[in-house]
Design an enzyme around this catalytic site. Structure first.
Site, PDB file in Angstrom:
ATOM      1  N   HIS A  75      -0.745  11.719  -0.562  1.00 56.96           N
ATOM      2  CA  HIS A  75      -0.537  12.397  -1.839  1.00 56.96           C
ATOM      3  C   HIS A  75      -1.804  13.060  -2.381  1.00 56.96           C
ATOM      4  CE1 HIS A  75       2.678   9.065  -2.464  1.00 56.96           C
ATOM      5  NE2 HIS A  75       3.149  10.036  -1.714  1.00 56.96           N
ATOM      6  N   LYS A 119      -9.977   8.651  -6.777  1.00 57.02           N
ATOM      7  CA  LYS A 119      -9.352   7.331  -6.886  1.00 57.02           C
ATOM      8  C   LYS A 119     -10.291   6.243  -6.375  1.00 57.02           C
ATOM      9  CE  LYS A 119      -4.704   9.165  -6.198  1.00 57.02           C
ATOM     10  NZ  LYS A 119      -3.510   9.188  -5.320  1.00 57.02           N
ATOM     11  N   TYR A 147      -5.513   0.889  -8.704  1.00 56.43           N
ATOM     12  CA  TYR A 147      -6.466   1.988  -8.553  1.00 56.43           C
ATOM     13  C   TYR A 147      -6.701   2.725  -9.856  1.00 56.43           C
ATOM     14  CZ  TYR A 147      -2.213   4.787  -7.545  1.00 56.43           C
ATOM     15  OH  TYR A 147      -0.975   5.378  -7.576  1.00 56.43           O
TER      16      TYR A 147
END
Length: 183
Positions: A62, A71, A131
């Site tokens: 993604h 992230k 995350y």
């Protein structure tokens, strides 16, 4: 905190200092000052996410066209094989990937800056993944790259007797060479 470089210089593995005894353990999962000193990232994290998945679930790859996200990934329960794919068109490592095992046992984290697609495969019976992101989720601009794109060649630890469990969105992922990219 120990920072372990990968073959893609911007993606690093973070090993926190874990203090353990017969009662259990303690570690700082995030320290803004130390993270900035060790990674060079001085921006802000604006969102924390928590997902739970069962064994053989594969989520990804993604990324977002608008409001791209860096992230910082870690696992609170179980273990995953976590992957970052460089999708920066002008990068010398474009199309290359980094993967590592993140688990509640090794306490490792993976820092994935903006410009990468992200995905993970659940190795354990169950996994809870936490995350931090550098921008907000923008579902209208989220895209998915084919998890098994042969041009990328990710060596997923997929069990030969069971296919990965994918969402409809991830089954519809496109090859990197035809993906809409922002960089």
């Amino acid at each position: 905190m120990n920072v372990i470089p990968t073959h893609i210089p911007d993606v690093v593995i973070i090993e926190p200092k874990v203090f353990g005894d017969s009662r259990g353990f303690f570690f700082e999962s995030f320290n803004k000052r130390e993270f900035a000193e060790k990674t060079g990232f001085t921006g802000e994290f604006v969102q924390d996410n928590h997902s739970r998945s069962r064994q053989n679930v594969l989520r990804g790859l993604h990324y977002q066209l608008q409001q791209p996200q860096g992230k910082l990934i870690r696992v609170a329960l179980g273990s995953i094989f976590d992957v970052a794919v460089d999708i920066r068109k002008n990068s010398p490592t474009f199309g290359q990937w980094v993967g590592c095992l993140l688990s509640s046992e090794n306490h490792r984290q993976l820092w994935i800056p903006v410009g990468f697609a992200h995905g993970f495969f659940v190795v354990s019976e169950m996994a809870e993944v936490l995350y931090k992101t550098t921008d907000y989720y923008h579902p209208q601009s989220e895209r998915s790259i084919q998890w098994d794109d042969p041009d990328i060649g990710i060596d997923w630890p997929v069990n030969d007797t069971a296919s990965p469990i994918l969402s409809a969105k991830d089954r519809a992922g496109v090859p990197l060479k035809s993906a809409e990219l922002f960089v």
